[in-house]
Design an enzyme around this catalytic site. Structure first.
Site, PDB file in Angstrom:
ATOM      1  N   SER A 171       4.460  -0.995  13.337  1.00 32.82           N
ATOM      2  CA  SER A 171       3.903  -1.898  12.341  1.00 32.82           C
ATOM      3  C   SER A 171       3.952  -3.347  12.828  1.00 32.82           C
ATOM      4  CB  SER A 171       4.642  -1.721  11.014  1.00 32.82           C
ATOM      5  OG  SER A 171       3.909  -2.290   9.962  1.00 32.82           O
ATOM      6  N   ASP A 231      -2.303   6.780   6.846  1.00 33.86           N
ATOM      7  CA  ASP A 231      -1.718   5.445   6.726  1.00 33.86           C
ATOM      8  C   ASP A 231      -2.506   4.622   5.703  1.00 33.86           C
ATOM      9  OD1 ASP A 231      -0.685   2.869   7.094  1.00 33.86           O
ATOM     10  OD2 ASP A 231      -0.411   3.161   9.249  1.00 33.86           O
ATOM     11  N   HIS A 264       2.172   5.645   6.917  1.00 33.34           N
ATOM     12  CA  HIS A 264       2.505   4.489   7.752  1.00 33.34           C
ATOM     13  C   HIS A 264       3.898   4.589   8.353  1.00 33.34           C
ATOM     14  CE1 HIS A 264       2.131   0.416   9.204  1.00 33.34           C
ATOM     15  NE2 HIS A 264       3.241   0.058   8.595  1.00 33.34           N
TER      16      HIS A 264
END
Length: 344
Positions: free
Chosen positions: A149, A283, A311
């Protein structure tokens, strides 16, 4: 942009630990303390030691295990927004015990120095990670960099800036790409509200919960798997995070600002080291279409897409994540693909 909850039961191999934690949380009435103790326990069990490194007046906090050696590179892992080094515990469980592994608290997070916005932009974080790499002498031999991320955004830009430091890089659901998602839609709504009111409502940022209900909503946003988490545990997670929420808001505004929002997209064509991309097909934070952008821009980029995963790949599929990373590293080492560098 990750959460640090699923390690509580992924590490235990199932959901049994949730009622156990709930029992202790209700008995002692200290759910936040229980979570800290639980992470401490798993670091000990997995052989990870927490170390502080001071460099030019800046303090880095990281956990590590193993020693550099021939055959495999050191792995440095960068967590996501509002998480910490412990988010990698579920993956560490499935990595080889002798693997030299470092999991760092990103700038401003947990035990690493909290300074100002200059260190919170993606470029600022890249510079701090480079400072850390120099301080612990990882520059002696090329290492493998992993980021998820926000950490994936940082890792990708790092790979573009300092290719000689790396033998390869793994980007897990990396931020920094111009994709569409439910989360991005929510950001646009917040921006419209900001234009009308002149300020951003801090309670409206989905990744900065301040109540158990908001924490539950964040987990649903970040994870494809739906976990039934007791109220006591949700409250404990909130209690751990709330004292840091002002910092999270400052950081959030920096990484979604004009200078950082698409940092990876602006630098991905400069990445020359062997690159692996891992992404959850479901995601909702950073859309999986970003994997196609990276595959097209980065020569030889390997893409692994995971079914029934959102995610929080590191939390939802830790065993598979560890396997994919090690397979990629081993393949690079065995074939010498893309580099003749000597691995640590």
């Amino acid at each position: 942009m990750d959460v640090d909850v699923v390690n509580m039961f992924v590490l235990a191999g199932g959901t049994l630990v949730i009622p156990i934690l709930a029992f202790f949380a209700s008995f002692y009435m200290w759910p936040a303390a229980i979570i800290h103790v639980y992470n401490w326990y798993w670091r000990r069990r997995l052989g990870l030691q927490v170390v502080y490194s001071e460099n030019r007046g800046y303090r880095f906090c990281y956990s590590h295990r193993g020693k550099p050696g021939p055959g495999r590179p050191t792995i440095l892992m960068l967590h996501g927004f509002s998480a910490n080094k412990d988010m990698w515990l579920p993956v560490a469980k499935f990595l080889p015990k002798h693997q030299h592994l470092l999991c760092i608290d990103m700038p401003g997070h947990e035990g690493t120095s909290r300074t100002d916005a200059r260190d919170y932009s993606i470029e600022g974080q890249v510079k701090r990670i480079r400072q850390f790499v120099e301080s612990v002498r990882l520059t002696k031999r090329p290492f493998h960099l992993v980021g998820t991320s926000m950490g994936g955004n940082v890792a990708g830009v790092y790979a573009a800036r300092y290719p000689n430091d790396l033998c390869s890089v793994t980007l897990i659901c990396p931020a920094g790409l111009p994709t569409e998602s439910p989360f991005v839609e929510r950001l646009r709504e917040l921006e419209k509200d900001q234009e009308l009111s002149g300020s951003l409502d801090p309670q409206g940022i989905p990744l900065i919960p301040s109540t158990p209900e908001e924490m539950d909503d964040m987990l649903k946003l970040c994870s494809f798997v739906r976990f039934k988490i007791p109220q006591q545990i949700l409250q404990g997670l909130v209690d751990v995070r709330v004292p840091n929420n002002d910092f999270y808001r400052e950081l959030f505004m920096e990484i979604v600002g004009e200078k950082s929002r698409h940092s990876l997209h602006e630098n991905m064509h400069l990445i020359t080291v062997p690159t692996q991309v891992i992404w959850g097909k479901h995601d909702q934070v950073v859309d999986v279409s970003g994997s196609s952008m990276l595959k097209e821009a980065v020569s030889g980029c390997q893409v692994d897409l995971l079914d029934n995963c959102g995610h929080s790949v590191v939390m939802e599929r830790p065993r598979k994540t560890a396997q994919l990373i090690m397979d990629f590293i081993n393949n690079q080492h065995n074939t010498g693909s893309g580099s003749n560098k000597k691995l640590s």
